[in-house]
Design a protein around this motif. Structure first.
Motif, PDB file in Angstrom:
ATOM      1  N   TYR A  98       0.824  -1.209   0.000  1.00 14.85           N
ATOM      2  CA  TYR A  98       0.000   0.000   0.000  1.00 14.85           C
ATOM      3  C   TYR A  98       0.859   1.261   0.000  1.00 14.85           C
ATOM      4  N   LEU A  99       1.984   1.227   0.720  1.00 20.01           N
ATOM      5  CA  LEU A  99       2.893   2.372   0.710  1.00 20.01           C
ATOM      6  C   LEU A  99       3.433   2.596  -0.699  1.00 20.01           C
ATOM      7  N   GLU A 100       3.844   1.535  -1.344  1.00 20.78           N
ATOM      8  CA  GLU A 100       4.349   1.653  -2.713  1.00 20.78           C
ATOM      9  C   GLU A 100       3.277   2.241  -3.631  1.00 20.78           C
ATOM     10  N   GLN A 101       2.060   1.744  -3.520  1.00 16.74           N
ATOM     11  CA  GLN A 101       0.961   2.245  -4.346  1.00 16.74           C
ATOM     12  C   GLN A 101       0.649   3.710  -4.058  1.00 16.74           C
ATOM     13  N   ALA A 102       0.705   4.097  -2.787  1.00 12.80           N
ATOM     14  CA  ALA A 102       0.428   5.490  -2.417  1.00 12.80           C
ATOM     15  C   ALA A 102       1.456   6.427  -3.030  1.00 12.80           C
ATOM     16  N   VAL A 103       2.728   6.019  -3.008  1.00  9.10           N
ATOM     17  CA  VAL A 103       3.760   6.873  -3.593  1.00  9.10           C
ATOM     18  C   VAL A 103       3.553   6.992  -5.098  1.00  9.10           C
ATOM     19  N   LEU A 104       3.234   5.881  -5.746  1.00 12.60           N
ATOM     20  CA  LEU A 104       2.995   5.925  -7.192  1.00 12.60           C
ATOM     21  C   LEU A 104       1.773   6.782  -7.531  1.00 12.60           C
ATOM     22  N   ARG A 105       0.762   6.714  -6.698  1.00 13.03           N
ATOM     23  CA  ARG A 105      -0.480   7.439  -6.972  1.00 13.03           C
ATOM     24  C   ARG A 105      -0.393   8.920  -6.605  1.00 13.03           C
ATOM     25  N   PHE A 106       0.194   9.223  -5.460  1.00 13.70           N
ATOM     26  CA  PHE A 106       0.145  10.591  -4.942  1.00 13.70           C
ATOM     27  C   PHE A 106       1.488  11.318  -4.951  1.00 13.70           C
ATOM     28  N   GLY A 107       2.572  10.589  -5.193  1.00  4.42           N
ATOM     29  CA  GLY A 107       3.907  11.173  -5.092  1.00  4.42           C
ATOM     30  C   GLY A 107       4.198  12.219  -6.151  1.00  4.42           C
ATOM     31  N   VAL A 108       4.896  13.245  -5.720  1.00  2.00           N
ATOM     32  CA  VAL A 108       5.338  14.335  -6.586  1.00  2.00           C
ATOM     33  C   VAL A 108       6.828  14.537  -6.302  1.00  2.00           C
ATOM     34  N   VAL A 109       7.626  14.633  -7.352  1.00  2.00           N
ATOM     35  CA  VAL A 109       9.070  14.799  -7.195  1.00  2.00           C
ATOM     36  C   VAL A 109       9.354  16.103  -6.452  1.00  2.00           C
ATOM     37  N   SER A 110      10.168  16.011  -5.423  1.00  2.00           N
ATOM     38  CA  SER A 110      10.563  17.199  -4.659  1.00  2.00           C
ATOM     39  C   SER A 110      11.805  17.827  -5.289  1.00  2.00           C
ATOM     40  N   ARG A 111      12.225  18.969  -4.758  1.00  2.00           N
ATOM     41  CA  ARG A 111      13.454  19.591  -5.261  1.00  2.00           C
ATOM     42  C   ARG A 111      14.656  18.696  -5.001  1.00  2.00           C
ATOM     43  N   ALA A 112      14.670  18.035  -3.845  1.00  2.00           N
ATOM     44  CA  ALA A 112      15.769  17.102  -3.566  1.00  2.00           C
ATOM     45  C   ALA A 112      15.752  15.948  -4.557  1.00  2.00           C
ATOM     46  N   GLY A 113      14.568  15.457  -4.886  1.00  2.00           N
ATOM     47  CA  GLY A 113      14.452  14.394  -5.880  1.00  2.00           C
ATOM     48  C   GLY A 113      14.930  14.844  -7.241  1.00  2.00           C
ATOM     49  N   ALA A 114      14.643  16.080  -7.593  1.00  2.00           N
ATOM     50  CA  ALA A 114      15.109  16.628  -8.862  1.00  2.00           C
ATOM     51  C   ALA A 114      16.633  16.684  -8.890  1.00  2.00           C
ATOM     52  N   LYS A 115      17.234  17.050  -7.759  1.00  2.00           N
ATOM     53  CA  LYS A 115      18.702  17.088  -7.676  1.00  2.00           C
ATOM     54  C   LYS A 115      19.302  15.694  -7.826  1.00  2.00           C
ATOM     55  N   HIS A 116      18.560  14.679  -7.438  1.00  2.00           N
ATOM     56  CA  HIS A 116      19.026  13.297  -7.585  1.00  2.00           C
ATOM     57  C   HIS A 116      18.760  12.745  -8.980  1.00  2.00           C
ATOM     58  N   GLY A 117      18.196  13.558  -9.838  1.00  2.00           N
ATOM     59  CA  GLY A 117      17.973  13.147 -11.216  1.00  2.00           C
ATOM     60  C   GLY A 117      16.664  12.424 -11.456  1.00  2.00           C
ATOM     61  N   PHE A 118      15.694  12.592 -10.565  1.00  2.00           N
ATOM     62  CA  PHE A 118      14.412  11.913 -10.707  1.00  2.00           C
ATOM     63  C   PHE A 118      13.395  12.711 -11.523  1.00  2.00           C
ATOM     64  N   GLY A 119      13.854  13.729 -12.194  1.00  2.00           N
ATOM     65  CA  GLY A 119      12.949  14.536 -13.018  1.00  2.00           C
ATOM     66  C   GLY A 119      12.724  15.895 -12.397  1.00  2.00           C
ATOM     67  N   PRO A 120      11.959  16.713 -13.068  1.00  2.00           N
ATOM     68  CA  PRO A 120      11.732  18.069 -12.566  1.00  2.00           C
ATOM     69  C   PRO A 120      10.872  18.082 -11.303  1.00  2.00           C
ATOM     70  N   ALA A 121      11.194  18.996 -10.407  1.00  2.00           N
ATOM     71  CA  ALA A 121      10.397  19.161  -9.185  1.00  2.00           C
ATOM     72  C   ALA A 121       8.966  19.492  -9.569  1.00  2.00           C
ATOM     73  N   GLY A 122       8.031  18.902  -8.858  1.00  2.00           N
ATOM     74  CA  GLY A 122       6.622  19.144  -9.116  1.00  2.00           C
ATOM     75  C   GLY A 122       5.995  18.142 -10.068  1.00  2.00           C
ATOM     76  N   ARG A 123       6.808  17.300 -10.671  1.00  2.00           N
ATOM     77  CA  ARG A 123       6.282  16.306 -11.608  1.00  2.00           C
ATOM     78  C   ARG A 123       5.722  15.121 -10.833  1.00  2.00           C
ATOM     79  N   PRO A 124       4.535  14.666 -11.198  1.00  2.00           N
ATOM     80  CA  PRO A 124       3.996  13.452 -10.546  1.00  2.00           C
ATOM     81  C   PRO A 124       4.886  12.252 -10.859  1.00  2.00           C
ATOM     82  N   ILE A 125       4.933  11.339  -9.934  1.00  2.00           N
ATOM     83  CA  ILE A 125       5.684  10.102 -10.157  1.00  2.00           C
ATOM     84  C   ILE A 125       4.811   9.168 -10.973  1.00  2.00           C
ATOM     85  N   VAL A 126       5.333   8.769 -12.069  1.00  2.00           N
ATOM     86  CA  VAL A 126       4.595   7.831 -12.916  1.00  2.00           C
ATOM     87  C   VAL A 126       5.551   6.724 -13.330  1.00  2.00           C
TER      88      VAL A 126
END
Length: 129
Positions: A98-126
């Motif tokens: 359920y935690l994994e599903q919640a992150v996939l459904r509701f997660g949005v890349v943060s600025r720290a995530g963007a710095k780690h190369g996970f895409g632009p900040a504010g982008r939904p996780i897909v």
């Protein structure tokens, strides 16, 4: 090329599931202590995912569910019987799912995530195809 946060999430969730599957109640409690199980189950999630997504109550609630389920498993005793321990283990694995599903459904890349190369900040996780 952006790193795939969804794939990193899958690896972190798989690590938590493996930890839950291999947990042996008395051996773990004797060697490490019951208090360590919840934190060890969410360790990969916290290290790789939590700071890379914007804080969201729904994700945090699911993380709390994982911690609670892990405590219930860690509090199990061999005298409770195999069925009770396996039920607690199944609840923990379901909570990780359920935690994994919640992150996939509701997660949005943060600025720290963007710095780690996970895409632009504010982008939904897909999940990428």
């Amino acid at each position: 090329m952006d790193a795939d946060l969804a794939e990193t999430l899958r690896r972190a969730a798989a690590a938590g599931r493996r930890h839950a599957q291999t947990f042996v109640v008395q051996t773990f409690v004797d060697q490490v202590g019951a208090d360590a199980l919840p934190w060890s189950v969410v360790a990969a999630f916290d290290a790789e995912i939590r700071g890379s997504v914007e804080r969201d109550r729904r994700i945090e609630d699911e993380r709390d569910r994982v911690l609670i389920a892990a405590v219930k498993l860690a509090d199990g005793r061999p005298e409770d019987g195999t069925e009770a321990i396996e039920t607690a283990r199944a609840h923990l694995i379901a909570a990780i799912d359920y935690l994994e599903q919640a992150v996939l459904r509701f997660g949005v890349v943060s600025r720290a995530g963007a710095k780690h190369g996970f895409g632009p900040a504010g982008r939904p996780i897909v999940a990428r195809s």
